[in-house]
Design an enzyme around this catalytic site. Structure first.
Site, PDB file in Angstrom:
ATOM      1  N   ASP A 164     -42.551  34.611  50.214  1.00  0.00           N
ATOM      2  CA  ASP A 164     -43.849  36.077  49.813  1.00  0.00           C
ATOM      3  C   ASP A 164     -44.243  36.748  51.547  1.00  0.00           C
ATOM      4  O   ASP A 164     -44.704  38.341  50.403  1.00  0.00           O
ATOM      5  CB  ASP A 164     -44.405  34.550  49.379  1.00  0.00           C
ATOM      6  CG  ASP A 164     -46.366  34.615  49.799  1.00  0.00           C
ATOM      7  OD1 ASP A 164     -46.493  35.784  48.835  1.00  0.00           O
ATOM      8  OD2 ASP A 164     -47.252  34.879  50.379  1.00  0.00           O
ATOM      9  N   MET A 245     -53.972  35.676  49.822  1.00  0.00           N
ATOM     10  CA  MET A 245     -54.346  37.186  49.566  1.00  0.00           C
ATOM     11  C   MET A 245     -53.221  37.801  50.064  1.00  0.00           C
ATOM     12  O   MET A 245     -53.361  39.552  50.196  1.00  0.00           O
ATOM     13  CB  MET A 245     -54.808  37.199  50.916  1.00  0.00           C
ATOM     14  CG  MET A 245     -56.750  36.210  50.620  1.00  0.00           C
ATOM     15  SD  MET A 245     -56.950  36.253  48.816  1.00  0.00           S
ATOM     16  CE  MET A 245     -58.120  38.032  48.910  1.00  0.00           C
ATOM     17  N   ARG A 246     -52.323  37.351  50.488  1.00  0.00           N
ATOM     18  CA  ARG A 246     -51.224  38.445  51.062  1.00  0.00           C
ATOM     19  C   ARG A 246     -50.858  39.587  50.034  1.00  0.00           C
ATOM     20  O   ARG A 246     -50.429  40.472  49.545  1.00  0.00           O
ATOM     21  CB  ARG A 246     -49.943  37.969  51.922  1.00  0.00           C
ATOM     22  CG  ARG A 246     -49.346  39.149  52.266  1.00  0.00           C
ATOM     23  CD  ARG A 246     -47.533  38.797  52.456  1.00  0.00           C
ATOM     24  NE  ARG A 246     -48.251  37.735  53.820  1.00  0.00           N
ATOM     25  CZ  ARG A 246     -48.050  36.039  53.795  1.00  0.00           C
ATOM     26  NH1 ARG A 246     -47.498  35.541  53.043  1.00  0.00           N
ATOM     27  NH2 ARG A 246     -48.728  35.947  55.278  1.00  0.00           N
ATOM     28  N   ALA A 247     -50.637  38.980  48.648  1.00  0.00           N
ATOM     29  CA  ALA A 247     -50.165  40.237  47.613  1.00  0.00           C
ATOM     30  C   ALA A 247     -51.533  41.637  47.247  1.00  0.00           C
ATOM     31  O   ALA A 247     -50.822  42.214  47.693  1.00  0.00           O
ATOM     32  CB  ALA A 247     -50.322  39.052  45.981  1.00  0.00           C
TER      33      ALA A 247
END
Length: 350
Positions: A164, A245-247
């Site tokens: 991720d 929330m990284r995406a």
């Protein structure tokens, strides 16, 4: 003079059949804070060739390779603690992260590296700095580089937590197009026969592409993200059921990098659409064919909220939660028969 400067690199503009990979690498070159590119695919699909070609477009031109057996100290650098105590000064011996500053850090078979090394790599790639701490002594230096990691899925996968943290992913496949294979081989043979002449033939295109990267880097700060762009990114991430929330952050950075590279005056929702697959491919928990159909979506494409449950449904749900085996069929008796060659057990005495 480094090996990267002496050895001629295959021109980035001469790559054949690698459009998705080239786009991902260019976006990471425009904004290294995207977090690097993970390239997955079988052997012989030009993964290292593309990474080395990208380095030749960057101002520094550094191309640093992290070997599989490297230690953490070789990667992040070391501190001379004795000198710190004796001279009250920090003596820092640079590692590969420092050498890669301004260029490309290439990690082949990243899925085979220890997790601690991958963590350090991804931290530096996302933050642009590297901090080395030993016994209360620390040293921080810039480490702004394009991280390119490659892996062959047949040799193992990365843990989801590490996967991720890669900004973008590209999955390469073997080419079974006869014309494309011929173009790839002809280009490679021409380069191997006379690297200088081959590079000279693509020099103008290479210079123009390097200038576009530099201009896009300078334009990043002037491009704002509208509410419509934020909404498009959030909606795509919700539909993919990503964790955290990284995406969203990577998608917005990538969309802005694409807009800057194209010389656009502003970031548009269409830019988000173009980078979405590279951002979501390794984060998606809901496949596209599993998304709710149009009849199951509410206004604006959002899934409908479930309505109030009927008394029968509520009773069944409560019963199922109270007894996880509720609803199973009772065991049925099966007639037994003696198998030939097996000595029956003696009957128990009553």
């Amino acid at each position: 003079m480094s090996e990267a400067r002496v050895r001629a690199a295959f021109p980035f503009t001469a790559l054949v059949g690698q459009a998705p990979l080239q786009r991902a690498l260019l976006l990471a070159a425009v904004d290294p804070a995207i977090g690097g590119v993970l390239v997955s695919g079988p052997r012989g699909t030009a993964k290292s060739t593309a990474a080395r070609a990208l380095a030749a477009l960057l101002p520094d031109g550094a191309f640093v390779t992290l070997p599989l057996g490297a230690s953490e100290e070789k990667l992040i650098g070391t501190l001379d603690l004795e000198a710190a105590l004796r001279e009250s000064a920090v003596r820092f011996s640079p590692g590969l992260l420092a050498r890669a500053h301004g260029g490309v850090l290439y990690v082949d078979e990243v899925n085979l590296l220890p997790d601690a090394l991958v963590d350090a790599l991804l931290d530096a790639a996302a933050s642009g700095v590297n901090t080395v701490e030993r016994d209360g002594v620390s040293h921080t230096h810039e480490a702004r580089f394009v991280l390119v990691g490659t892996m062959n899925p047949e040799e193992g996968e990365l843990r989801p937590q590490l996967l991720d943290r890669f900004g973008l992913t590209v999955e390469l496949n073997n080419s079974f197009d006869v014309d494309e294979r011929q173009r790839i081989v002809k280009a490679r043979l021409a380069f191997d026969a006379d690297p200088l002449a081959f590079c000279a033939a693509h020099e103008a295109a290479q210079r123009e592409l390097a200038q576009r990267i530099a201009a896009a880097r300078g334009a990043l700060g002037s491009l704002e993200l509208s509410d419509a762009v934020h909404e498009r990114a959030a909606r795509l991430c919700v539909q993919a059921a990503v964790d955290g929330m990284r995406a969203d952050l990577v998608m917005l950075r990538a969309a802005r990098a694409l807009a800057a590279f194209e010389g656009a005056a502003q970031v548009a929702p269409e830019h988000v659409d173009e980078v979405a697959e590279a951002v979501l491919a390794h984060r998606r928990r809901v496949m596209p064919d599993q998304r709710p159909s149009s009849s199951e979506r509410g206004e604006g494409g959002a899934p409908n909220e479930p309505g109030p449950a009927s008394p029968e449904t509520s009773a069944e749900s409560l019963q199922s939660e109270a007894n996880p085996d509720w609803g199973e069929l009772p065991p049925e008796p099966v007639a037994a028969r003696q198998v030939k060659g097996v000595i029956p057990l003696p009957a128990k005495k009553r």
